[in-house]
Scaffold this active site. Sequence first.
Site, PDB file in Angstrom:
ATOM      1  N   GLY A 194       1.186  -1.063   0.171  1.00  0.00           N
ATOM      2  CA  GLY A 194      -0.201  -0.033  -0.051  1.00  0.00           C
ATOM      3  C   GLY A 194       1.051   1.228   0.165  1.00  0.00           C
ATOM      4  N   LEU A 196       1.584   3.744   2.184  1.00  0.00           N
ATOM      5  CA  LEU A 196       2.373   3.452   3.468  1.00  0.00           C
ATOM      6  C   LEU A 196       3.556   2.349   3.436  1.00  0.00           C
ATOM      7  CD1 LEU A 196       2.931   5.115   6.280  1.00  0.00           C
ATOM      8  CD2 LEU A 196       1.210   4.526   7.408  1.00  0.00           C
ATOM      9  N   ALA A 233      -5.870  -1.761   5.777  1.00  0.00           N
ATOM     10  CA  ALA A 233      -7.022  -1.578   5.920  1.00  0.00           C
ATOM     11  C   ALA A 233      -8.018  -1.195   5.209  1.00  0.00           C
ATOM     12  CB  ALA A 233      -6.783  -0.216   6.483  1.00  0.00           C
ATOM     13  N   THR A 256      -6.872   7.080  12.579  1.00  0.00           N
ATOM     14  CA  THR A 256      -7.250   8.575  10.689  1.00  0.00           C
ATOM     15  C   THR A 256      -7.353   9.350  11.910  1.00  0.00           C
ATOM     16  OG1 THR A 256      -8.773   9.013   9.657  1.00  0.00           O
ATOM     17  CG2 THR A 256      -9.762   7.120  11.150  1.00  0.00           C
ATOM     18  N   ASP A 257      -7.624  10.637  11.355  1.00  0.00           N
ATOM     19  CA  ASP A 257      -8.020  11.965  11.591  1.00  0.00           C
ATOM     20  C   ASP A 257      -9.187  11.971  11.646  1.00  0.00           C
ATOM     21  OD1 ASP A 257      -7.787  11.749   9.403  1.00  0.00           O
ATOM     22  OD2 ASP A 257      -8.371  13.673   8.900  1.00  0.00           O
ATOM     23  N   TYR A 308     -16.305   3.758   8.520  1.00  0.00           N
ATOM     24  CA  TYR A 308     -15.207   3.926   8.301  1.00  0.00           C
ATOM     25  C   TYR A 308     -14.471   3.709   9.721  1.00  0.00           C
ATOM     26  CZ  TYR A 308     -10.489   4.541   6.927  1.00  0.00           C
ATOM     27  OH  TYR A 308      -9.015   5.175   7.039  1.00  0.00           O
ATOM     28  N   LYS A 333     -12.169   2.054  12.117  1.00  0.00           N
ATOM     29  CA  LYS A 333      -9.975   2.761  12.748  1.00  0.00           C
ATOM     30  C   LYS A 333     -10.373   2.556  14.089  1.00  0.00           C
ATOM     31  CE  LYS A 333      -7.570   2.714  10.196  1.00  0.00           C
ATOM     32  NZ  LYS A 333      -6.881   1.546   9.915  1.00  0.00           N
TER      33      LYS A 333
HETATM   34  N1  NAP Z   1      -5.268   7.182   3.164  1.00  0.00           N
HETATM   35  C1  NAP Z   1      -5.545   8.078   3.724  1.00  0.00           C
HETATM   36  O1  NAP Z   1      -5.726   8.930   3.241  1.00  0.00           O
HETATM   37  C2  NAP Z   1      -5.677   7.682   5.120  1.00  0.00           C
HETATM   38  C3  NAP Z   1      -5.901   8.790   6.104  1.00  0.00           C
HETATM   39  C4  NAP Z   1      -5.631   7.935   7.337  1.00  0.00           C
HETATM   40  C5  NAP Z   1      -5.188   6.968   7.818  1.00  0.00           C
HETATM   41  N2  NAP Z   1      -4.709   6.184   6.951  1.00  0.00           N
HETATM   42  C6  NAP Z   1      -4.756   4.641   7.499  1.00  0.00           C
HETATM   43  O2  NAP Z   1      -3.884   4.515   6.737  1.00  0.00           O
HETATM   44  C7  NAP Z   1      -3.434   3.013   7.233  1.00  0.00           C
HETATM   45  C8  NAP Z   1      -2.636   2.878   5.387  1.00  0.00           C
HETATM   46  O3  NAP Z   1      -2.880   3.504   4.380  1.00  0.00           O
HETATM   47  P1  NAP Z   1      -2.964   3.445   2.644  1.00  0.00           P
HETATM   48  O4  NAP Z   1      -3.803   4.929   2.408  1.00  0.00           O
HETATM   49  O5  NAP Z   1      -1.516   3.195   2.637  1.00  0.00           O
HETATM   50  O6  NAP Z   1      -3.808   2.456   1.847  1.00  0.00           O
HETATM   51  P2  NAP Z   1      -3.693   1.602   0.993  1.00  0.00           P
HETATM   52  O7  NAP Z   1      -2.770   1.994  -0.176  1.00  0.00           O
HETATM   53  O8  NAP Z   1      -4.879   1.178   0.968  1.00  0.00           O
HETATM   54  O9  NAP Z   1      -3.084  -0.045   2.058  1.00  0.00           O
HETATM   55  C9  NAP Z   1      -3.833  -0.661   2.088  1.00  0.00           C
HETATM   56  C10 NAP Z   1      -3.089  -2.029   2.402  1.00  0.00           C
HETATM   57  O10 NAP Z   1      -3.498  -3.262   2.582  1.00  0.00           O
HETATM   58  C11 NAP Z   1      -3.383  -4.081   1.850  1.00  0.00           C
HETATM   59  N3  NAP Z   1      -5.111  -4.658   3.157  1.00  0.00           N
HETATM   60  C12 NAP Z   1      -6.696  -4.241   2.818  1.00  0.00           C
HETATM   61  N4  NAP Z   1      -7.612  -5.553   3.378  1.00  0.00           N
HETATM   62  C13 NAP Z   1      -6.274  -6.045   3.268  1.00  0.00           C
HETATM   63  C14 NAP Z   1      -6.816  -7.430   4.385  1.00  0.00           C
HETATM   64  N5  NAP Z   1      -7.439  -7.728   4.552  1.00  0.00           N
HETATM   65  N6  NAP Z   1      -5.773  -8.624   5.015  1.00  0.00           N
HETATM   66  C15 NAP Z   1      -4.794  -8.061   4.256  1.00  0.00           C
HETATM   67  N7  NAP Z   1      -3.536  -6.978   3.766  1.00  0.00           N
HETATM   68  C16 NAP Z   1      -5.038  -5.808   3.030  1.00  0.00           C
HETATM   69  C17 NAP Z   1      -3.789  -3.701   0.864  1.00  0.00           C
HETATM   70  O11 NAP Z   1      -3.653  -4.862   0.234  1.00  0.00           O
HETATM   71  P3  NAP Z   1      -5.071  -4.812  -1.513  1.00  0.00           P
HETATM   72  O12 NAP Z   1      -4.893  -4.027  -2.445  1.00  0.00           O
HETATM   73  O13 NAP Z   1      -4.413  -5.557  -2.230  1.00  0.00           O
HETATM   74  O14 NAP Z   1      -6.041  -5.423  -1.307  1.00  0.00           O
HETATM   75  C18 NAP Z   1      -3.429  -2.722   0.439  1.00  0.00           C
HETATM   76  O15 NAP Z   1      -2.050  -3.379   0.310  1.00  0.00           O
HETATM   77  C19 NAP Z   1      -4.038   2.341   7.236  1.00  0.00           C
HETATM   78  O16 NAP Z   1      -4.339   2.084   8.013  1.00  0.00           O
HETATM   79  C20 NAP Z   1      -5.533   3.073   6.830  1.00  0.00           C
HETATM   80  O17 NAP Z   1      -6.734   3.755   7.469  1.00  0.00           O
HETATM   81  C21 NAP Z   1      -5.527   6.749   5.794  1.00  0.00           C
END
Ligand code: NAP
Length: 289
Positions: free
Chosen positions: A11, A13, A62, A103-104, A127, A131
Site C-alpha cells: 500500500g 504507507l 486497511a 485516522t484523523d 469507516y 478504525k
Molecule cells: N489513505 C488515507 O488518506 C489515510 C488517512 C489516515 C489514515 N489512514 C490509514 O493509514 C493506513 C495506510 O493507508 P494507505 O493509504 O497506505 O492504504 P492503502 O494504500 O490502501 O494500502 C492498504 C494495503 O493493505 C492491503 N490490505 C487491504 N485489506 C487487507 C486485508 N484484509 N489483509 C491484508 N492486507 C490487506 C491492501 O492490499 P490490496 O490493495 O491488495 O487489497 C493494501 O496493500 C491504513 O490503516 C489507513 O486506514 C489512511
Amino acid sequence: MKKIAIIGSSGQLGTDLSRELGQRDAYELHTLDHGDIECADRQSVEKALFSIAPDIVLNCAAFVRVDESEDDPDSAFRVNALGAGYVARACSEIDAAAVYISTDYVFDGTRGTPYSEEDPPNPLNVYAISKLAGEFLVRNFCKSHFIVRSSGLYGTGGNQKGPANFIETMLSLAKNESPIRVVDDQILTPTFTKDLARAIVGLIDTDAYGTYHVTNSGQCSWYEFGKAVFEISGLKPDYGPVSSKEYGTKALRPSYSALDNSRVHQLGIAPLRGWRDALAQFFELRSRA
Ligand SMILES: NC(=O)c1ccc[n+]([C@@H]2O[C@H](COP(=O)([O-])OP(=O)(O)OC[C@H]3O[C@@H](n4cnc5c(N)ncnc54)[C@H](OP(=O)(O)O)[C@@H]3O)[C@@H](O)[C@H]2O)c1
C-alpha cells in the site's frame, strides 16, 4: 538486529515504510502484502506472524474506502477492527510490539483547533468507527502498542487498481474536459507517506508506547490541496470550490481534522515539513518513477 514485519506492505504507507526500513541495518525486514496474509482471518494472521516471529509488526492494512463502508460495514469492521485485533493478539503472544495506523476521522471536527491525543473521539462515519474500534482492540490485546493517527495520505507507492489517492484522482479528472469541484469546508493536513514513514521509524526506535498524532505541518481545505496540486503540476482545468452539502457524499466527514503533533515532538522526533513542501517533493519523485 530486530525483526520487523510490515502488513499491507504494497500500500501507500507500506511501500514507504519498506523503503525507509530497507535502508536501515538495525532491522531485518519482512514484507507481507495481501497475498501473504489476510488480516480478517485469524488463522492466516497467526500463521504468517508466528512463522516470522517479529519483534515489531507494522499493520498498514486497511479497508480504506470511506463511502463504501457506509453500505458495507462488515468489510470495514472485518479488516479495520477485527483484523487489527487479530494482529495485535498475535503480537502479544509472540511478545512483539504492534503498530496500528489510525485516522484523523476519529474526530467529529467541532473543535476547530488541532486535536490532541487527549481529545475525545466522536467518529461521524462507519469507516472511522471501524478504525476507532481497531484502536480499542489493539490497546486491549497488546500492551506494547503504538497507535499512530494520521491524515490525508498520499505517496508514490500503493494500489494500482485505480486512482490511489486524492492527487492521482485530481490528475486523472484533469484529463477530462469536465469541471472539477472540491470541498472547501473540510480542513485537514495532507500527509506524504514518505515523511510519515520516517517518523514512524523514529517512534519505534523508542519504547514510548501509546497513541500519537503524526502529520505534515500546516493545514488546508481539500479545495486548497487540489489547487496546490494543479499549481505544481502546471495543469489548468476548470477547477473550483463546493460546499460539502452541495457535493454530497455517502459518508459524513469532519469539517476540521488537523492533528496536534506535540506529543511525538516531545520524544525528539522533528516536526514533519509543511504540507506544500512535501507535496512538491512528491511530484519530483513521481516524475522520476
Ligand atoms: N489513505 C488515507 O488518506 C489515510 C488517512 C489516515 C489514515 N489512514 C490509514 O493509514 C493506513 C495506510 O493507508 P494507505 O493509504 O497506505 O492504504 P492503502 O494504500 O490502501 O494500502 C492498504 C494495503 O493493505 C492491503 N490490505 C487491504 N485489506 C487487507 C486485508 N484484509 N489483509 C491484508 N492486507 C490487506 C491492501 O492490499 P490490496 O490493495 O491488495 O487489497 C493494501 O496493500 C491504513 O490503516 C489507513 O486506514 C489512511
